[in-house]
Design a protein around this motif. Structure first.
Motif, PDB file in Angstrom:
ATOM      1  N   ILE A  83       0.869  -1.174   0.000  1.00  0.00           N
ATOM      2  CA  ILE A  83       0.000   0.000   0.000  1.00  0.00           C
ATOM      3  C   ILE A  83       0.908   1.227   0.000  1.00  0.00           C
ATOM      4  CG2 ILE A  83      -1.776   1.303   1.231  1.00  0.00           C
ATOM      5  CD1 ILE A  83      -2.677  -1.326   2.493  1.00  0.00           C
ATOM      6  N   TRP A  84       0.740   2.086  -0.999  1.00  0.00           N
ATOM      7  CA  TRP A  84       1.572   3.274  -1.145  1.00  0.00           C
ATOM      8  C   TRP A  84       0.666   4.499  -1.083  1.00  0.00           C
ATOM      9  CZ3 TRP A  84       6.527   3.144  -4.443  1.00  0.00           C
ATOM     10  CH2 TRP A  84       7.232   4.339  -4.321  1.00  0.00           C
ATOM     11  N   LEU A  85       0.843   5.328  -0.070  1.00  0.00           N
ATOM     12  CA  LEU A  85       0.033   6.522   0.105  1.00  0.00           C
ATOM     13  C   LEU A  85       0.727   7.706  -0.567  1.00  0.00           C
ATOM     14  CD1 LEU A  85      -0.836   6.010   3.882  1.00  0.00           C
ATOM     15  CD2 LEU A  85      -2.107   5.205   1.887  1.00  0.00           C
ATOM     16  N   PHE A  86       0.285   8.050  -1.774  1.00  0.00           N
ATOM     17  CA  PHE A  86       0.875   9.181  -2.489  1.00  0.00           C
ATOM     18  C   PHE A  86       0.459  10.510  -1.852  1.00  0.00           C
ATOM     19  CE2 PHE A  86       0.386   5.875  -5.848  1.00  0.00           C
ATOM     20  CZ  PHE A  86       1.734   5.618  -6.034  1.00  0.00           C
ATOM     21  N   SER A  87      -0.798  10.570  -1.397  1.00  0.00           N
ATOM     22  CA  SER A  87      -1.332  11.765  -0.737  1.00  0.00           C
ATOM     23  C   SER A  87      -2.570  11.344   0.038  1.00  0.00           C
ATOM     24  CB  SER A  87      -1.684  12.846  -1.767  1.00  0.00           C
ATOM     25  OG  SER A  87      -2.789  12.440  -2.566  1.00  0.00           O
ATOM     26  N   ASP A  88      -3.234  12.310   0.692  1.00  0.00           N
ATOM     27  CA  ASP A  88      -4.471  11.991   1.396  1.00  0.00           C
ATOM     28  C   ASP A  88      -5.582  11.576   0.439  1.00  0.00           C
ATOM     29  OD1 ASP A  88      -3.325  12.504   3.812  1.00  0.00           O
ATOM     30  OD2 ASP A  88      -4.127  14.537   4.000  1.00  0.00           O
ATOM     31  N   LEU A 125      -2.149   3.761  -3.808  1.00  0.00           N
ATOM     32  CA  LEU A 125      -2.050   2.516  -4.557  1.00  0.00           C
ATOM     33  C   LEU A 125      -2.172   1.364  -3.585  1.00  0.00           C
ATOM     34  CD1 LEU A 125      -1.413   0.883  -7.154  1.00  0.00           C
ATOM     35  CD2 LEU A 125       1.013   1.081  -6.531  1.00  0.00           C
ATOM     36  N   GLN A 126      -3.163   0.521  -3.790  1.00  0.00           N
ATOM     37  CA  GLN A 126      -3.330  -0.698  -2.996  1.00  0.00           C
ATOM     38  C   GLN A 126      -2.992  -1.889  -3.881  1.00  0.00           C
ATOM     39  OE1 GLN A 126      -7.033   1.141  -0.307  1.00  0.00           O
ATOM     40  NE2 GLN A 126      -7.276  -0.820  -1.327  1.00  0.00           N
ATOM     41  N   ALA A 127      -1.715  -2.130  -4.070  1.00  0.00           N
ATOM     42  CA  ALA A 127      -1.265  -3.257  -4.895  1.00  0.00           C
ATOM     43  C   ALA A 127      -1.282  -4.527  -4.054  1.00  0.00           C
ATOM     44  CB  ALA A 127       0.126  -2.968  -5.447  1.00  0.00           C
ATOM     45  N   VAL A 128      -2.464  -4.868  -3.579  1.00  0.00           N
ATOM     46  CA  VAL A 128      -2.658  -5.991  -2.669  1.00  0.00           C
ATOM     47  C   VAL A 128      -3.569  -7.017  -3.339  1.00  0.00           C
ATOM     48  CG1 VAL A 128      -3.487  -6.714  -0.411  1.00  0.00           C
ATOM     49  CG2 VAL A 128      -2.388  -4.475  -0.674  1.00  0.00           C
ATOM     50  N   ALA A 147      -5.818  -2.211  -6.453  1.00  0.00           N
ATOM     51  CA  ALA A 147      -6.577  -1.046  -6.903  1.00  0.00           C
ATOM     52  C   ALA A 147      -5.740   0.215  -6.785  1.00  0.00           C
ATOM     53  CB  ALA A 147      -7.858  -0.896  -6.084  1.00  0.00           C
ATOM     54  N   LEU A 148      -6.000   1.166  -7.685  1.00  0.00           N
ATOM     55  CA  LEU A 148      -5.525   2.539  -7.566  1.00  0.00           C
ATOM     56  C   LEU A 148      -6.738   3.369  -7.169  1.00  0.00           C
ATOM     57  CD1 LEU A 148      -3.237   4.627  -7.971  1.00  0.00           C
ATOM     58  CD2 LEU A 148      -4.051   4.889 -10.332  1.00  0.00           C
ATOM     59  N   ASP A 173     -17.105  11.942   0.496  1.00  0.00           N
ATOM     60  CA  ASP A 173     -18.318  11.339  -0.069  1.00  0.00           C
ATOM     61  C   ASP A 173     -18.072  10.444  -1.282  1.00  0.00           C
ATOM     62  OD1 ASP A 173     -19.816  12.605   1.844  1.00  0.00           O
ATOM     63  OD2 ASP A 173     -20.480  14.246   0.541  1.00  0.00           O
ATOM     64  N   TRP A 174     -16.958  10.652  -1.995  1.00  0.00           N
ATOM     65  CA  TRP A 174     -16.759   9.946  -3.263  1.00  0.00           C
ATOM     66  C   TRP A 174     -15.424   9.207  -3.273  1.00  0.00           C
ATOM     67  CZ3 TRP A 174     -20.586   9.337  -6.680  1.00  0.00           C
ATOM     68  CH2 TRP A 174     -21.653  10.225  -6.637  1.00  0.00           C
ATOM     69  N   GLU A 175     -15.434   8.071  -3.937  1.00  0.00           N
ATOM     70  CA  GLU A 175     -14.228   7.258  -4.103  1.00  0.00           C
ATOM     71  C   GLU A 175     -14.240   6.647  -5.497  1.00  0.00           C
ATOM     72  OE1 GLU A 175     -12.630   4.199  -1.058  1.00  0.00           O
ATOM     73  OE2 GLU A 175     -13.659   3.009  -2.607  1.00  0.00           O
ATOM     74  N   PHE A 176     -13.104   6.726  -6.196  1.00  0.00           N
ATOM     75  CA  PHE A 176     -12.973   6.196  -7.547  1.00  0.00           C
ATOM     76  C   PHE A 176     -11.820   5.193  -7.574  1.00  0.00           C
ATOM     77  CE2 PHE A 176     -14.720  10.437  -7.707  1.00  0.00           C
ATOM     78  CZ  PHE A 176     -15.807  10.306  -8.562  1.00  0.00           C
ATOM     79  N   ARG A 177     -12.062   4.049  -8.191  1.00  0.00           N
ATOM     80  CA  ARG A 177     -11.058   2.980  -8.228  1.00  0.00           C
ATOM     81  C   ARG A 177     -10.844   2.468  -9.646  1.00  0.00           C
ATOM     82  NH1 ARG A 177     -10.354  -0.497  -3.305  1.00  0.00           N
ATOM     83  NH2 ARG A 177     -11.187   0.719  -1.560  1.00  0.00           N
ATOM     84  N   ILE A 178      -9.579   2.239  -9.979  1.00  0.00           N
ATOM     85  CA  ILE A 178      -9.207   1.366 -11.098  1.00  0.00           C
ATOM     86  C   ILE A 178      -8.708   0.093 -10.445  1.00  0.00           C
ATOM     87  CG2 ILE A 178      -7.725   1.062 -13.100  1.00  0.00           C
ATOM     88  CD1 ILE A 178      -7.508   4.113 -13.261  1.00  0.00           C
TER      89      ILE A 178
END
Length: 300
Positions: free
Chosen positions: A184-189, A193-196, A201-202, A209-214
């Motif tokens: 898990i790499w925290l680029f910012s708040d 990157l959750q390469a788990v 997921a990115l 309120d909102w969350e976007f994932r690839i």
């Protein structure tokens, strides 16, 4: 609350748990303990539909799939941030298309038994067993399995990079024990990157309120089948184990503006669907096809 703070608090708490002293004298406490910050009741629902595609072997024709999953869990406080979580889950795949003799549905009814260390609703450590029956139509003793998983998170670079070490197992799984985890790499708040694996997921979270994932998803579950008498003469089985999998890649949107709830919608490509009768050395794969998904998470 910011993701960085949540993860850091979890990791610090897990690392310090073994060093905590015994309980303080109640007479010295001047105020009552703070309210529990973790949800106790957890509901999850998901429906995923994968559109029609062909089997890689023409004799089996084509097909689509519909996946439904519902689970409910309750956390029981043990002490501090340690919880025992117990619950139930029902999941089911339904298959349409060619009448080729493969199962037209697979289903599972299981329980959840887990020991977790939880801070701000984020488990930093978990050991879980999911005993239940994993079957086609008939529930029998040989449809019983006890799959499980365990993971722990720890920092590699303070407030920035974290490692997740995970393991999954099952009586009817191939292989019986499989590793997982990642970074898990925290680029910012807002961006991480959750390469788990099995669900890398990115994640971009512009606000609360909102969350976007690839994201990707590697979904593997083993079931006890009944009669599998296919249009291929080499695949004629009775009471066999099939490890069914759907590997997906796509995008997902989550909305958390409703109190206690998160609504999810996603779409992408199911890269491969596979009926793996590994004990009979037979594997039936399907071509890629688009999928759509909706879901909901409710916590109290």
């Amino acid at each position: 609350m910011k993701i960085v703070r949540k993860l850091v608090i979890v990791l610090i708490a897990v690392g310090a748990a073994s060093a905590v002293a015994g309980p303080a004298n109640l007479e010295l406490q001047r105020s009552p303990a703070p309210a529990d910050e973790n949800s106790r009741d957890l509901f999850n629902y998901e429906t995923t539909y994968t559109f029609n595609s062909d089997f890689k072997e023409s004799k089996l024709g084509d097909g689509d799939s519909l996946y439904n999953d519902f689970s409910y869990d309750h956390r029981f406080l043990i002490t501090g941030k340690w919880y025992f979580r117990a619950g139930v889950e029902y999941e089911r795949y339904d298959f349409g298309g060619s009448d080729n003799g493969l199962p037209d549905h697979l289903q599972a009814a299981s329980g959840h038994l887990a020991l977790e260390y939880v801070v701000k609703d984020f488990p930093g450590l978990s050991i879980e067993l999911d005993p239940g029956v994993y079957f086609q139509d008939n529930v029998s003793s040989d449809a019983f399995d006890i799959p499980g998983k365990a993971y722990v998170t720890f920092p590699l670079q303070k407030d920035k990079i974290f490692a997740v070490v995970a393991l999954g197992w099952g009586i009817y799984q191939d292989p019986p024990v499989a590793p997982g985890g990642g970074i898990i790499w925290l680029f910012s708040d807002q961006l991480r990157l959750q390469a788990v694996f099995p669900k890398p997921a990115l994640v971009y979270q512009p606000n609360d309120d909102w969350e976007f994932r690839i994201m990707g998803e590697l979904n593997y579950t083993s079931f006890r089948t009944d009669d599998v008498l296919t249009t291929e003469q080499k695949l004629q089985l009775h009471n066999a184990i099939v490890q069914y999998s759907e590997d997906r890649a796509g995008v997902q949107i989550g909305y958390t503006g409703i109190k206690h709830a998160k609504l999810i919608a996603g779409a992408g490509v199911t890269v491969e669907r596979n009926y793996d009768f590994f004990r009979a050395h037979q594997s039936k794969r399907m071509d890629p096809a688009p999928y759509v998904k909706i879901g909901a998470e409710v916590k109290f």
